[in-house]
Design a protein around this motif. Structure first.
Motif, PDB file in Angstrom:
ATOM      1  N   ASN A   1       2.675   6.251   5.794  1.00 26.03           N
ATOM      2  CA  ASN A   1       1.465   7.107   5.655  1.00 26.03           C
ATOM      3  C   ASN A   1       2.037   8.520   5.849  1.00 26.03           C
ATOM      4  O   ASN A   1       2.796   8.906   6.919  1.00 26.03           O
ATOM      5  CB  ASN A   1       0.497   6.882   6.417  1.00 26.03           C
ATOM      6  CG  ASN A   1      -0.779   7.507   6.198  1.00 26.03           C
ATOM      7  OD1 ASN A   1      -0.758   8.531   6.337  1.00 26.03           O
ATOM      8  ND2 ASN A   1      -1.754   6.655   6.146  1.00 26.03           N
ATOM      9  N   LYS A   2       1.671   9.595   4.977  1.00 23.88           N
ATOM     10  CA  LYS A   2       2.124  10.879   5.382  1.00 23.88           C
ATOM     11  C   LYS A   2       1.558  11.358   6.586  1.00 23.88           C
ATOM     12  O   LYS A   2       2.200  12.506   7.404  1.00 23.88           O
ATOM     13  CB  LYS A   2       1.804  11.896   4.313  1.00 23.88           C
ATOM     14  CG  LYS A   2       0.612  12.023   3.867  1.00 23.88           C
ATOM     15  CD  LYS A   2       0.288  12.775   2.591  1.00 23.88           C
ATOM     16  CE  LYS A   2      -1.263  12.697   1.878  1.00 23.88           C
ATOM     17  NZ  LYS A   2      -1.342  13.149   0.603  1.00 23.88           N
TER      18      LYS A   2
ATOM     19  N   ASP B   1       0.943  -1.274  -0.049  1.00 23.13           N
ATOM     20  CA  ASP B   1       0.053   0.094  -0.124  1.00 23.13           C
ATOM     21  C   ASP B   1       0.846   1.371  -0.002  1.00 23.13           C
ATOM     22  O   ASP B   1       0.686   2.298  -0.657  1.00 23.13           O
ATOM     23  CB  ASP B   1      -0.882   0.093   1.037  1.00 23.13           C
ATOM     24  CG  ASP B   1      -2.137  -1.240   1.104  1.00 23.13           C
ATOM     25  OD1 ASP B   1      -2.113  -1.507   0.017  1.00 23.13           O
ATOM     26  OD2 ASP B   1      -2.724  -1.280   2.193  1.00 23.13           O
ATOM     27  N   SER B   2       1.943   1.231   0.918  1.00 25.79           N
ATOM     28  CA  SER B   2       3.048   2.348   0.879  1.00 25.79           C
ATOM     29  C   SER B   2       3.540   2.580  -0.588  1.00 25.79           C
ATOM     30  O   SER B   2       3.935   3.677  -0.815  1.00 25.79           O
ATOM     31  CB  SER B   2       3.892   2.212   1.912  1.00 25.79           C
ATOM     32  OG  SER B   2       4.912   1.195   1.372  1.00 25.79           O
TER      33      SER B   2
ATOM     34  N   GLU C   1       1.619   5.063  -2.546  1.00 31.79           N
ATOM     35  CA  GLU C   1       1.571   6.513  -2.311  1.00 31.79           C
ATOM     36  C   GLU C   1       2.430   7.686  -3.164  1.00 31.79           C
ATOM     37  O   GLU C   1       3.848   7.471  -3.095  1.00 31.79           O
ATOM     38  CB  GLU C   1       1.731   6.747  -0.738  1.00 31.79           C
ATOM     39  CG  GLU C   1       1.475   8.021  -0.346  1.00 31.79           C
ATOM     40  CD  GLU C   1       1.476   8.126   1.336  1.00 31.79           C
ATOM     41  OE1 GLU C   1       2.132   8.835   2.002  1.00 31.79           O
ATOM     42  OE2 GLU C   1       0.873   7.351   1.960  1.00 31.79           O
TER      43      GLU C   1
END
Length: 177
Positions: free
Chosen positions: A94-95, A22-23, A26
């Protein structure tokens, strides 16, 4: 497992692959690392299976002490035992976790592992000039700038310099005092 105040490092498990995959979707994280390739989940799974068998690297999940949530991963890789040095990379997934000091603490834990467990002398990384947050984090953790590969990356319509940084075992020991 290497434990800090707010984060800890542990080996990557099969259940972590979804978060890592998932990362890699991004956009900001990909830009900060200069990553252009789009990976499939199978490619990520296969890569970590290979990494697990590679004696020249150690991969870790970065997890929060408070709830065991995995928020990133890092690697000490390309270990050169003859010259007692290695490369380093880190990614927060995640940011929402950027700018909270988690990355700096994880970097310090990776240094502890590198210098106290592996007994290496040098840890090196590359960071792009368009990532000032990462550069500040590395400097706070004791890394020194050594050189610049000027305009070595062309991404998103602009050139970025590649900054080479390192920390030596003696600098790490001094920073702990």
């Amino acid at each position: 497992m290497t434990i800090g105040d707010r984060v800890y490092l542990r080996p990557i498990h099969g259940k972590d692959i979804d978060g890592i995959f998932d990362s890699l979707q991004e956009e900001e994280g990909l830009y900060m690392t200069g990553t252009r390739k789009v990976f499939t989940k199978e490619e990520v799974q296969n890569a970590y299976e290979r990494f697990n068998k590679d004696s020249t690297r150690h991969d870790f999940a970065i997890c929060l002490v408070e709830n065991d949530q995995m928020i990133g991963d890092l690697a000490i890789n390309d270990i050169d035992w003859d010259n007692r040095k290695a490369m380093f990379r880190i990614a927060l997934h995640n940011k929402d976790n950027y700018g909270k000091g988690y990355g700096t603490e994880a970097v310090k834990l990776a240094q502890k592992f590198t210098f106290e467990e592996l007994k290496l002398n040098r840890l090196e990384l590359q960071v792009y000039s368009h990532n000032p947050r990462g550069i500040r984090s590395y400097e706070k953790a004791g890394f020194k700038r050594e050189g610049v590969l000027r305009q070595s990356l062309f991404m998103n319509g602009r050139y970025s310099d590649e900054i080479i940084m390192s920390i030596l075992s003696g600098e790490y020991v001094k920073g702990k005092m």
